[in-house]
Write an enzyme that holds these catalytic residues in place. Structure first.
Site, PDB file in Angstrom:
ATOM      1  N   TYR A 113      40.069  16.516  59.036  1.00  0.00           N
ATOM      2  CA  TYR A 113      39.646  15.231  58.441  1.00  0.00           C
ATOM      3  C   TYR A 113      38.462  14.620  59.183  1.00  0.00           C
ATOM      4  CZ  TYR A 113      43.613  14.963  55.196  1.00  0.00           C
ATOM      5  OH  TYR A 113      44.489  15.170  54.161  1.00  0.00           O
ATOM      6  N   GLU A 123      37.009  24.623  55.418  1.00  0.00           N
ATOM      7  CA  GLU A 123      38.446  24.448  55.602  1.00  0.00           C
ATOM      8  C   GLU A 123      39.187  25.785  55.672  1.00  0.00           C
ATOM      9  OE1 GLU A 123      38.756  20.078  53.450  1.00  0.00           O
ATOM     10  OE2 GLU A 123      39.551  21.836  52.422  1.00  0.00           O
ATOM     11  N   HIS A 179      46.822  18.461  49.740  1.00  0.00           N
ATOM     12  CA  HIS A 179      45.379  18.456  49.966  1.00  0.00           C
ATOM     13  C   HIS A 179      44.780  19.599  49.174  1.00  0.00           C
ATOM     14  CE1 HIS A 179      41.445  18.637  51.877  1.00  0.00           C
ATOM     15  NE2 HIS A 179      41.636  19.942  51.922  1.00  0.00           N
ATOM     16  N   LYS A 191      51.551  18.882  52.122  1.00  0.00           N
ATOM     17  CA  LYS A 191      51.640  17.988  53.272  1.00  0.00           C
ATOM     18  C   LYS A 191      53.102  17.685  53.625  1.00  0.00           C
ATOM     19  CE  LYS A 191      47.263  15.556  52.092  1.00  0.00           C
ATOM     20  NZ  LYS A 191      46.668  14.212  51.827  1.00  0.00           N
ATOM     21  N   ASN A 219      49.995  11.445  49.315  1.00  0.00           N
ATOM     22  CA  ASN A 219      49.693  12.058  48.016  1.00  0.00           C
ATOM     23  C   ASN A 219      50.050  13.542  47.955  1.00  0.00           C
ATOM     24  OD1 ASN A 219      47.601  13.007  49.576  1.00  0.00           O
ATOM     25  ND2 ASN A 219      46.057  11.668  48.684  1.00  0.00           N
TER      26      ASN A 219
HETATM   27  N1  UDP Z   1      43.422   8.435  52.547  1.00  0.00           N
HETATM   28  C1  UDP Z   1      44.074   7.241  52.740  1.00  0.00           C
HETATM   29  N2  UDP Z   1      43.441   6.065  52.398  1.00  0.00           N
HETATM   30  C2  UDP Z   1      42.175   6.066  51.880  1.00  0.00           C
HETATM   31  C3  UDP Z   1      41.518   7.289  51.701  1.00  0.00           C
HETATM   32  C4  UDP Z   1      42.172   8.460  52.038  1.00  0.00           C
HETATM   33  O1  UDP Z   1      45.215   7.216  53.205  1.00  0.00           O
HETATM   34  O2  UDP Z   1      41.639   4.973  51.598  1.00  0.00           O
HETATM   35  C5  UDP Z   1      44.097   9.691  52.932  1.00  0.00           C
HETATM   36  C6  UDP Z   1      44.763  10.379  51.744  1.00  0.00           C
HETATM   37  O3  UDP Z   1      45.968  10.986  52.182  1.00  0.00           O
HETATM   38  C7  UDP Z   1      43.734  11.433  51.378  1.00  0.00           C
HETATM   39  C8  UDP Z   1      43.171  11.809  52.738  1.00  0.00           C
HETATM   40  O4  UDP Z   1      43.145  10.587  53.459  1.00  0.00           O
HETATM   41  O5  UDP Z   1      44.314  12.522  50.696  1.00  0.00           O
HETATM   42  C9  UDP Z   1      41.772  12.407  52.695  1.00  0.00           C
HETATM   43  O6  UDP Z   1      40.903  11.511  52.043  1.00  0.00           O
HETATM   44  P1  UDP Z   1      39.812  12.011  51.012  1.00  0.00           P
HETATM   45  O7  UDP Z   1      38.926  10.862  50.699  1.00  0.00           O
HETATM   46  O8  UDP Z   1      39.173  13.280  51.515  1.00  0.00           O
HETATM   47  O9  UDP Z   1      40.689  12.309  49.699  1.00  0.00           O
HETATM   48  P2  UDP Z   1      41.155  13.685  49.031  1.00  0.00           P
HETATM   49  O10 UDP Z   1      40.035  14.668  49.186  1.00  0.00           O
HETATM   50  O11 UDP Z   1      42.417  14.116  49.729  1.00  0.00           O
HETATM   51  O12 UDP Z   1      41.406  13.325  47.585  1.00  0.00           O
HETATM   52 MG    MG Z   2      38.926  15.161  50.798  1.00  0.00          MG
END
Ligand code: UDP
Ligand code: MG
Length: 149
Positions: free
Chosen positions: A51, A137, A126, A11, A123
């Site tokens: 997303y 994806e 992805h 990212k 974080n």
């Molecule tokens: N995210 C966030 N706040 C939240 C949940 C998700 O900012 O409460 C962001 C974070 O960058 C995350 C992305 O949205 O990586 C996608 O969320 P997901 O729940 O799919 O998490 P991931 O699969 O990336 O672990």
């Molecule tokens: Mg996710």
């Protein structure tokens, strides 16, 4: 267990902070094949489609800005497709939990992720969560001819 393919995005926060190499260094020991790799300038539509399951969340707009690089003055991501035995779960394990403070300290997100005032969890990478998400994806980010057979 047959070979699986999974999507990894480095990212814009990682690129901005000089963490591309650090992220790849954590993934490389998994011994997966890189069957696709490219630089992508992320449109709003691509970010929103990527997303889509989070579109009702209050942080959705910031999330799109984050993936598009607007928050980090870095208007691109690096996209990879990695293939190998149990690739999806193994990449997710190395990636760590979504929330950087809950991610195990030895994971990529535990080591490098952070919370900022933007409200988005920065974080740094992805990784596809499961087989269905990986298939969706990979098709979204790569044309078939961009992937090694
Ligand atoms: N995210 C966030 N706040 C939240 C949940 C998700 O900012 O409460 C962001 C974070 O960058 C995350 C992305 O949205 O990586 C996608 O969320 P997901 O729940 O799919 O998490 P991931 O699969 O990336 O672990
Ligand atoms: Mg996710």
């Amino acid at each position: 267990m047959t070979a699986q393919s999974t999507l990894v995005l480095i990212k814009p926060d990682a690129i901005r902070r000089g963490l591309i190499g650090a992220a790849i260094a954590r993934l490389e020991p998994l011994g997966l094949e890189i069957i696709g790799a490219k630089v992508v300038r992320v449109s709003r539509d691509l970010a929103a489609e990527h997303y889509r399951q989070l579109r009702e969340k209050p942080f959705f707009e910031q999330l799109l800005e984050h993936l598009q690089g607007t928050l980090h003055d870095t208007p691109y991501v690096l996209a990879f497709v990695l293939r190998g035995e149990d690739a999806i779960a193994r990449v997710r394990d190395v990636t760590g939990a979504t929330h950087p403070e809950q991610a195990h300290p030895t994971t990529i997100r535990g080591s490098f992720g952070r919370m900022t005032a933007s409200g988005v969890m920065e974080n740094i990478i992805h990784a596809s969560a499961d087989a269905r998400e990986a298939q969706r994806e990979i098709a979204l980010w790569f044309k078939p001819e961009e992937l090694l057979g």
